[in-house]
Motif scaffolding. Structure first.
Motif, mmCIF file in Angstrom:
data_model
loop_
_atom_site.group_PDB
_atom_site.id
_atom_site.type_symbol
_atom_site.label_atom_id
_atom_site.label_comp_id
_atom_site.label_asym_id
_atom_site.label_seq_id
_atom_site.Cartn_x
_atom_site.Cartn_y
_atom_site.Cartn_z
ATOM 1 N N TRP A 76 3.197 19.533 35.986
ATOM 2 C CA TRP A 76 2.021 19.495 35.119
ATOM 3 C C TRP A 76 1.242 18.184 35.254
ATOM 4 C CZ3 TRP A 76 -0.586 23.199 32.922
ATOM 5 C CH2 TRP A 76 -1.514 22.902 31.915
ATOM 6 N N GLU A 78 -1.191 16.068 33.217
ATOM 7 C CA GLU A 78 -1.517 16.061 31.798
ATOM 8 C C GLU A 78 -3.009 15.906 31.524
ATOM 9 O OE1 GLU A 78 0.926 13.304 29.735
ATOM 10 O OE2 GLU A 78 0.157 13.968 27.799
ATOM 11 N N GLU A 79 -3.656 15.020 32.272
ATOM 12 C CA GLU A 79 -5.069 14.770 32.008
ATOM 13 C C GLU A 79 -5.945 15.922 32.491
ATOM 14 O OE1 GLU A 79 -7.411 11.243 33.534
ATOM 15 O OE2 GLU A 79 -5.739 10.273 32.524
ATOM 16 N N LYS A 80 -5.603 16.445 33.651
ATOM 17 C CA LYS A 80 -6.435 17.490 34.233
ATOM 18 C C LYS A 80 -6.056 18.871 33.706
ATOM 19 C CE LYS A 80 -8.401 14.438 36.927
ATOM 20 N NZ LYS A 80 -7.684 13.242 36.517
ATOM 21 N N GLU A 81 -4.874 18.965 33.077
ATOM 22 C CA GLU A 81 -4.367 20.242 32.576
ATOM 23 C C GLU A 81 -4.271 21.282 33.689
ATOM 24 O OE1 GLU A 81 -6.254 21.330 28.869
ATOM 25 O OE2 GLU A 81 -5.097 19.702 27.975
ATOM 26 N N ALA A 108 0.103 23.763 28.850
ATOM 27 C CA ALA A 108 0.745 22.467 28.768
ATOM 28 C C ALA A 108 2.115 22.545 28.116
ATOM 29 C CB ALA A 108 -0.136 21.528 27.959
ATOM 30 N N PRO A 109 3.059 21.771 28.638
ATOM 31 C CA PRO A 109 4.296 21.593 27.900
ATOM 32 C C PRO A 109 3.967 20.809 26.625
ATOM 33 C CG PRO A 109 4.264 20.192 29.880
ATOM 34 C CD PRO A 109 3.000 20.986 29.879
ATOM 35 N N VAL A 111 3.012 18.276 23.850
ATOM 36 C CA VAL A 111 2.259 17.029 24.030
ATOM 37 C C VAL A 111 3.170 15.809 23.914
ATOM 38 C CG1 VAL A 111 0.481 15.550 23.022
ATOM 39 C CG2 VAL A 111 0.121 18.012 23.184
ATOM 40 N N ARG A 112 3.007 14.918 24.878
ATOM 41 C CA ARG A 112 3.727 13.640 24.813
ATOM 42 C C ARG A 112 2.684 12.553 24.661
ATOM 43 N NH1 ARG A 112 6.789 12.832 30.254
ATOM 44 N NH2 ARG A 112 4.628 13.111 30.870
#
Ligand SMILES: Cc1cc2nc3c(=O)[nH]c(=O)nc-3n(C[C@H](O)[C@H](O)[C@H](O)COP(=O)(O)OP(=O)(O)OC[C@H]3O[C@@H](n4cnc5c(N)ncnc54)[C@H](O)[C@@H]3O)c2cc1C
Ligand code: FES
Lengths: 113, 404
Positions: A76, A78-81, A108-109, A111-112
């Motif tokens: 994944w 994260e920023e670009k999804e 998305a998994p 959120v971290r």
């Protein structure tokens, strides 16, 4: 079809920490981090640069093309999804096996921060 | 926490903010106001994949229709925002309508700097999809393209035009392209890329006049050089779109809308992100305005989080790329002065990272075909690391080992 395939010996990974293997038409990048091996599709989903030429840092592999950072475990970004395909890996003794079937997250998994 | 968020501008920063707000649990209305007729889209392909014809507009769109519908994002396109009424908490549009909003993001971006009076069908200032579509029509084998400015956008257009088989002449007023940003040696590297690809790069040339006729354009320079072309592309920098902010009592300077490291303007509930901001940068200890994709993304994410009350400092070291002639050029950090440029790798082979050191601290880095190490360079810059030049240069030492 979805069977374990032997792709490398662990020792082939210990020096460079990464290696590209090809299974059928799948180009797979293997990364050794600590004592774990991760497998991602080698061709970046963004503009096809080779992930194996990237950097592994903080649990992610960073593509040399435009710095997209893919989670080693899930692929994944994260920023670009978006999700780079990954493969299931197991290490038995000195032998690294993968199931050459792409796994892709569609959302998305958790959120971290 | 705001009830309704309105973004002024519907480009990169606005789109990413909208996505972040939804992802972080904001469930009130979100409205994006944009003066272009298109849905939010990415601009980098306009000088590269879209210009070359490899990509179509849809490939660059940022928020697809279905996603907007599913996530209740309203796009008000093709209409300009006139001002922000900060006492009534609403955005006034040029068509007379008003949109109430208690959380505002100013994301108006920047526009191309223009040469006064130089306008026409064959004269292109490359900023939006329509500009790129017009330019694309001129890129063919044998067509003559004249570029004014050898900055990053001009350089990318040169590269794309060359791969389309066009003849390219580039006029640059500096003696060495990009020298203020990259220094002389690295500026020369950029010049070499063009010359290696048969671009006629002429430096020290200041444009004096541009005339358009039905079948061409003619450029004259102060030195007396005359160049004829089918199209001219002028890439001489950008100007921030600060008018809405100015009219609304929001503090600005010549570089943009003033924000702090939390992306806040001087008015409560009003934030700004992207090309428009003159932002306080804790790492560099000064205000900066940068016009890059990654900044628009990261700063707008930070702005969205701050809007929702999750305090987030924006202190990313800044990074951008420029793809030219199938090479990956990247730059990270910020340096206006340096006392040493340390090269790791081979300039000759176009495979290197150059580190800009000021009093021993790594402040910036520029790379060609070394994207992997650039990630670590960013870490060094963020850590304000003092790095031993000998170690930076030594390819047997993994850069990761220098990042503590
Ligand atoms: C040709 C080109 C190539 C580029 N290539 C790269 C690259 O390779 N790498 C890189 O890092 N960066 C690149 N960039 C820069 C990058 O695209 C920008 O930094 C980014 O788009 C900034 O996002 P933004 O949201 O701040 O502004 P924008 O994307 O410009 O969005 C602002 C929007 O607000 C609209 N607007 C302005 N005023 C109003 C108003 N009053 N009412 C309503 N709407 C308004 C504007 O018309 C625009 O649509 C490139 C830019 C261009 C033009
Ligand atoms: S090619 Fe991988 S990030 Fe662009």
């Amino acid at each position: 079809m979805s069977e374990w395939v032997h792709v490398a010996h662990l020792e082939e990974l210990t020096r460079g920490r990464k290696k590209v293997v090809t299974v059928g038409s799948e180009e797979i990048a293997l990364f050794l981090v600590g004592d774990r091996v991760y497998a991602l599709h080698n061709v970046c989903l963004h503009k096809q640069r080779s992930l194996a030429k990237g950097t592994v840092f903080n649990g992610r592999v960073v593509c040399p093309g435009h710095q997209w950072a893919f989670d080693l475990e899930t692929g994944w970004e994260e920023e670009k999804e978006e999700c780079q395909p990954t493969y299931e890996v197991k290490v038995e003794g000195d032998s690294v096996h993968v199931i050459p079937q792409r796994r892709v997250l569609t959302e998305a998994p958790a959120v971290r921060d | 926490m705001p009830h309704t968020v309105v973004t002024i501008g519907a480009g990169q920063a606005a789109a990413v903010a909208a996505r972040t707000l939804r992802r972080r649990g904001h469930d009130g209305p979100i409205v994006l106001v944009g003066d272009e007729k298109y849905r939010p889209y990415q601009r980098p392909p306009l000088s590269k994949e879209y210009l070359s014809g490899e990509q179509e507009p849809e490939d660059g769109f940022l928020l697809d229709e279905q996603w907007c519908a599913d996530h209740d994002i309203e796009l008000r396109l093709g209409v300009r925002a006139a001002r922000l009424d900060t006492t009534q908490q609403c955005v006034e549009l040029e068509d007379g309508s008003r949109i109430p909003g208690d959380g505002i993001l100013i994301a108006t971006g920047s526009r191309a700097r223009r040469l006064p009076g130089v306008e026409g069908d064959r004269i292109v200032y490359l900023r939006d999809l329509d500009d790129a579509a017009r330019l694309r029509g001129y890129l063919q084998p044998g067509s003559r393209v004249v570029l004014v400015g050898a900055g990053f956008i001009g350089s990318e257009v040169a590269s794309t035009a060359r791969s389309a088989g066009a003849d390219v002449t580039m006029l640059e007023q500096l003696d060495v392209p990009l020298e203020p940003v990259l220094g002389r040696e690295m500026g020369e590297v950029c010049a070499r890329l063009h010359r290696d690809h048969e671009v006629d790069l002429r430096t020290g040339e200041v444009v004096e006049s541009v005339t358009e006729t039905p079948d061409g354009v003619t450029v004259r320079t102060r030195r007396g050089t005359v160049v004829d072309g089918d199209v001219i592309v002028i890439g001489i920098g950008t100007v921030p779109n600060i008018e809405v902010a100015e009219r609304s009592g929001i503090a600005v300077d010549d570089h943009g809308v003033l924000v702090d490291e939390y992306c806040r303007t001087n008015i409560d509930g009003v934030f700004a992100a992207g090309d428009i901001t003159s932002h306080w940068h804790p790492l560099f200890g000064r205000r900066l305005r940068v016009e890059h994709f990654d900044n628009a993304n990261k700063q707008s994410m930070a702005a969205a989080k701050n809007m929702l009350g999750r305090t987030t400092v924006f202190d990313d070291p800044h990074w951008f790329w420029s793809d030219q002639y199938d090479l990956s050029l990247q730059y990270a950090g910020h340096a206006e002065r340096w006392d040493e440029v340390v090269v790791r790798g081979s300039v000759e082979a176009l495979d290197f990272v150059a580190f800009y050191l000021d009093a021993g601290v790594v402040r910036a880095a520029f790379s060609v075909e070394r994207g992997a190490e650039m990630y670590l360079a960013k870490e060094l810059i963020a850590a304000q690391a003092r790095a031993d030049p000998a170690k930076l240069r030594d390819e047997d030492i993994d850069l990761a080992a220098l990042v503590s």
